[in-house]
Design a protein around this motif. Structure first.
Motif, PDB file in Angstrom:
ATOM      1  N   ALA A  18       0.396   5.075  -8.336  1.00  0.00           N
ATOM      2  CA  ALA A  18       1.570   5.895  -8.006  1.00  0.00           C
ATOM      3  C   ALA A  18       1.689   5.971  -6.485  1.00  0.00           C
ATOM      4  O   ALA A  18       0.732   5.677  -5.755  1.00  0.00           O
ATOM      5  CB  ALA A  18       1.414   7.293  -8.602  1.00  0.00           C
ATOM      6  N   PRO A  19       2.875   6.355  -5.993  1.00  0.00           N
ATOM      7  CA  PRO A  19       3.050   6.465  -4.534  1.00  0.00           C
ATOM      8  C   PRO A  19       2.064   7.448  -3.911  1.00  0.00           C
ATOM      9  O   PRO A  19       1.589   8.379  -4.563  1.00  0.00           O
ATOM     10  CB  PRO A  19       4.492   6.971  -4.395  1.00  0.00           C
ATOM     11  N   LEU A  20       1.769   7.229  -2.648  1.00  0.00           N
ATOM     12  CA  LEU A  20       0.887   8.126  -1.904  1.00  0.00           C
ATOM     13  C   LEU A  20       1.577   9.476  -1.724  1.00  0.00           C
ATOM     14  O   LEU A  20       2.749   9.548  -1.342  1.00  0.00           O
ATOM     15  CB  LEU A  20       0.565   7.528  -0.529  1.00  0.00           C
ATOM     16  N   GLU A  21       0.852  10.533  -1.994  1.00  0.00           N
ATOM     17  CA  GLU A  21       1.440  11.863  -1.906  1.00  0.00           C
ATOM     18  C   GLU A  21       1.535  12.330  -0.459  1.00  0.00           C
ATOM     19  O   GLU A  21       0.720  11.957   0.379  1.00  0.00           O
ATOM     20  CB  GLU A  21       0.601  12.857  -2.718  1.00  0.00           C
ATOM     21  N   GLU A  22       2.545  13.149  -0.198  1.00  0.00           N
ATOM     22  CA  GLU A  22       2.714  13.729   1.133  1.00  0.00           C
ATOM     23  C   GLU A  22       1.468  14.523   1.505  1.00  0.00           C
ATOM     24  O   GLU A  22       0.966  15.332   0.718  1.00  0.00           O
ATOM     25  CB  GLU A  22       3.932  14.650   1.142  1.00  0.00           C
ATOM     26  N   GLY A  23       0.944  14.258   2.696  1.00  0.00           N
ATOM     27  CA  GLY A  23      -0.226  14.985   3.165  1.00  0.00           C
ATOM     28  C   GLY A  23      -1.546  14.356   2.790  1.00  0.00           C
ATOM     29  O   GLY A  23      -2.586  14.726   3.343  1.00  0.00           O
ATOM     30  N   SER A  24      -1.553  13.396   1.866  1.00  0.00           N
ATOM     31  CA  SER A  24      -2.800  12.722   1.511  1.00  0.00           C
ATOM     32  C   SER A  24      -3.153  11.716   2.607  1.00  0.00           C
ATOM     33  O   SER A  24      -2.268  11.175   3.276  1.00  0.00           O
ATOM     34  CB  SER A  24      -2.662  11.997   0.170  1.00  0.00           C
ATOM     35  N   PRO A  25      -4.439  11.459   2.823  1.00  0.00           N
ATOM     36  CA  PRO A  25      -4.818  10.505   3.869  1.00  0.00           C
ATOM     37  C   PRO A  25      -4.342   9.094   3.514  1.00  0.00           C
ATOM     38  O   PRO A  25      -4.359   8.688   2.347  1.00  0.00           O
ATOM     39  CB  PRO A  25      -6.342  10.592   3.893  1.00  0.00           C
ATOM     40  N   LEU A  26      -3.927   8.354   4.531  1.00  0.00           N
ATOM     41  CA  LEU A  26      -3.523   6.968   4.310  1.00  0.00           C
ATOM     42  C   LEU A  26      -4.769   6.112   4.069  1.00  0.00           C
ATOM     43  O   LEU A  26      -5.822   6.360   4.655  1.00  0.00           O
ATOM     44  CB  LEU A  26      -2.748   6.437   5.517  1.00  0.00           C
ATOM     45  N   GLU A 103       2.359   8.071  11.138  1.00  0.00           N
ATOM     46  CA  GLU A 103       1.792   8.370   9.822  1.00  0.00           C
ATOM     47  C   GLU A 103       2.890   8.584   8.791  1.00  0.00           C
ATOM     48  O   GLU A 103       2.796   8.100   7.657  1.00  0.00           O
ATOM     49  CB  GLU A 103       0.881   9.593   9.890  1.00  0.00           C
ATOM     50  N   ALA A 104       3.959   9.257   9.191  1.00  0.00           N
ATOM     51  CA  ALA A 104       5.051   9.530   8.251  1.00  0.00           C
ATOM     52  C   ALA A 104       5.778   8.258   7.856  1.00  0.00           C
ATOM     53  O   ALA A 104       6.023   8.002   6.667  1.00  0.00           O
ATOM     54  CB  ALA A 104       6.030  10.529   8.873  1.00  0.00           C
ATOM     55  N   VAL A 105       6.118   7.430   8.831  1.00  0.00           N
ATOM     56  CA  VAL A 105       6.890   6.234   8.512  1.00  0.00           C
ATOM     57  C   VAL A 105       6.027   5.182   7.825  1.00  0.00           C
ATOM     58  O   VAL A 105       6.492   4.448   6.939  1.00  0.00           O
ATOM     59  CB  VAL A 105       7.570   5.675   9.788  1.00  0.00           C
ATOM     60  N   GLN A 106       4.741   5.114   8.171  1.00  0.00           N
ATOM     61  CA  GLN A 106       3.874   4.139   7.513  1.00  0.00           C
ATOM     62  C   GLN A 106       3.528   4.566   6.091  1.00  0.00           C
ATOM     63  O   GLN A 106       3.238   3.717   5.241  1.00  0.00           O
ATOM     64  CB  GLN A 106       2.600   3.903   8.332  1.00  0.00           C
ATOM     65  N   ARG A 107       3.575   5.867   5.802  1.00  0.00           N
ATOM     66  CA  ARG A 107       3.420   6.309   4.412  1.00  0.00           C
ATOM     67  C   ARG A 107       4.577   5.760   3.566  1.00  0.00           C
ATOM     68  O   ARG A 107       4.372   5.301   2.433  1.00  0.00           O
ATOM     69  CB  ARG A 107       3.374   7.832   4.329  1.00  0.00           C
ATOM     70  N   ILE A 108       5.787   5.803   4.132  1.00  0.00           N
ATOM     71  CA  ILE A 108       6.946   5.244   3.427  1.00  0.00           C
ATOM     72  C   ILE A 108       6.751   3.750   3.207  1.00  0.00           C
ATOM     73  O   ILE A 108       6.991   3.221   2.115  1.00  0.00           O
ATOM     74  CB  ILE A 108       8.244   5.513   4.211  1.00  0.00           C
ATOM     75  N   PHE A 109       6.299   3.043   4.259  1.00  0.00           N
ATOM     76  CA  PHE A 109       6.093   1.596   4.138  1.00  0.00           C
ATOM     77  C   PHE A 109       5.051   1.278   3.070  1.00  0.00           C
ATOM     78  O   PHE A 109       5.259   0.391   2.224  1.00  0.00           O
ATOM     79  CB  PHE A 109       5.664   1.009   5.486  1.00  0.00           C
TER      80      PHE A 109
END
Length: 437
Positions: A18-26, A103-109
């Motif tokens: 599933a997608p990475l959750e907001e706030g979880s470590p990359l 971190e925010a934009v790379q989470r989206i990527f």
């Protein structure tokens, strides 16, 4: 290849169902805390390729997945990732750029990358096309006696796949960057030069101009980053693009590339050193000077006359690259790229003997044929032996060596055993030989 792709996608979606959750470590750290829109392409691709390589993804699959995820990312509204404008004392000097929180934009990527993997795994796509010709690439790099490792390198056989180029011309890209005063400039060049090169309209029609424009643009991009983040490093660089039957080399500074054909060394370039007569004249015409302080230095500072970065000594340390183009006839052995930590200790004329010596190590041949399972070991051993020789010859610098075989290693061994030292010829007839890792 189909089974390898299917198995990898299965493992990947098991790890990331599933997608990475907001706030979880990359699962992998971004290169920067903040990134400009122009830098986003290179930094995202670097992040994705690093993540996939660490999990054993086939390289061609990694390139296609990252390209697909990047294409989807660029269609997103990224305004929620914008950084607030900072009031800095030197703000007027900075080029006005929109910065994103990495971190925010790379989470989206990374979530786009996970979406791609899930879709391809569920839909069981036809196997991605393999590269028809993959050059065995041997790379080794050591910090040596230096306090830090400031070299960076990149081997990208999947250049077209990473940038969705479909013009029927095969391309492979290889580069070595030798940083000084820190690793930032070398890392920046290794992350962005190939991306900028891929966007040049003259890539196919005038590759030399495309390379020169790309190098200059990277220098300008890094200037903005250096001002934002108060960086002072620089980097030499040498990059090779094999495009069809043409090899183009571009360079800044004293990192070098040589081509070996039938065990004969072909000079591709003349490194930029302050004591080179035309470089000395250029610097003096600008009002600068070169002085000897253990080695020749520009204005008593840098030991290279061209580099990415080193903005405190621009334009004396030039950001303009030089290029050369060489036709490939099919009888070339390999191209070698290395930093000055190698070439200051090893003469180019020594390279063919050192490479053959590494290839002739026992345990890899059966009936005169290189065993398939030993190809990876050979790939590691050749560069390792070259690096070890440079260190034993007195190099104390960082050392990076990359050997890109243009023919299978067993052909080089056969050539050596049947004819001794071969003589290079200018009228060789090209024969296309598929090469697989």
């Amino acid at each position: 290849m189909e089974e390898e792709i299917r198995n990898f996608l299965g493992r990947f979606v098991d790890e990331f169902p599933a997608p990475l959750e907001e706030g979880s470590p990359l699962p992998v750290s971004p290169l920067s805390r903040k990134v400009s829109l122009e830098e986003l392409h290179g930094e995202s691709l670097e992040l994705g390729l690093r993540l996939l390589a660490a999990r054993g993804a086939p390289a061609v699959l990694s390139a296609h997945m990252c390209q697909a995820a990047m294409s989807q990312l660029l269609q997103n509204d990224l305004s929620p990732c914008h950084c607030p404008q900072e009031a800095e004392a030197n703000q007027e000097e900075l080029q006005k750029v929109t910065l994103l929180e990495s971190e925010a934009v790379q989470r989206i990527f990374l979530n786009k990358l996970i979406d791609v993997a899930l879709a391809w795994h569920q839909n069981s796509p036809n196997p991605l096309p393999s590269l028809s010709r993959v050059h065995l690439c041997s790379v080794h790099a050591i910090k040596n006696t230096r306090r830090k490792m400031e070299d960076r390198h990149l081997a990208l056989a999947e250049f077209n796949q990473l940038f969705a180029i479909q013009d029927g011309v095969e391309r492979a890209y290889y580069a070595v960057f030798d940083g000084h005063g820190g690793v930032d400039a070398a890392t920046y060049a290794a992350t962005h030069l190939h991306v900028t090169l891929s966007k040049q309209e003259t890539l196919q029609s005038d590759t030399a101009t495309a390379f020169k424009t790309a190098f200059k643009h990277i220098d300008d991009m890094f200037r903005n980053k250096a001002k934002r983040e108060h960086l002072r490093s620089g980097s030499t660089g040498v990059a090779v693009l094999i495009q069809g039957h043409v090899l183009t080399v571009a360079w800044l500074g004293d990192s070098q590339a040589i081509l070996v054909r039938k065990e004969e060394v072909l000079t591709l370039m003349d490194p930029h050193k302050p004591e080179r007569e035309d470089e000395k004249q250029r610097i003096e015409d600008l009002g600068g000077c070169i002085t000897f302080m253990g080695c020749w230095r520009v204005n008593g500072t840098y030991a290279v006359s061209r580099a990415i970065g080193d903005f405190d000594q621009k334009p004396y340390v030039s950001g303009d690259a030089d290029c050369s183009t060489t036709q490939l006839f099919g009888d070339e052995d390999y191209v070698l790229l290395a930093c000055d930590g190698f070439f200051d200790a090893v003469k180019p004329s020594e390279v063919p003997h050192l490479v053959l010596d590494a290839l002739q190590q026992p345990g890899d041949l059966e009936g005169g044929t290189l065993l398939k399972q030993s190809v990876e070991a050979v790939g590691l051993r050749v560069a390792q032996q070259l690096v070890s020789h440079a260190k034993a010859a007195g190099s104390s610098d960082n050392i990076t060596v990359m050997v890109v075989f243009l023919r299978p290693p067993e052909e080089l061994l056969s050539q050596d055993s049947t004819s001794g030292t071969a003589q290079a010829t200018q009228d060789s007839t090209f024969q296309s030989v598929p090469q697989q890792c």
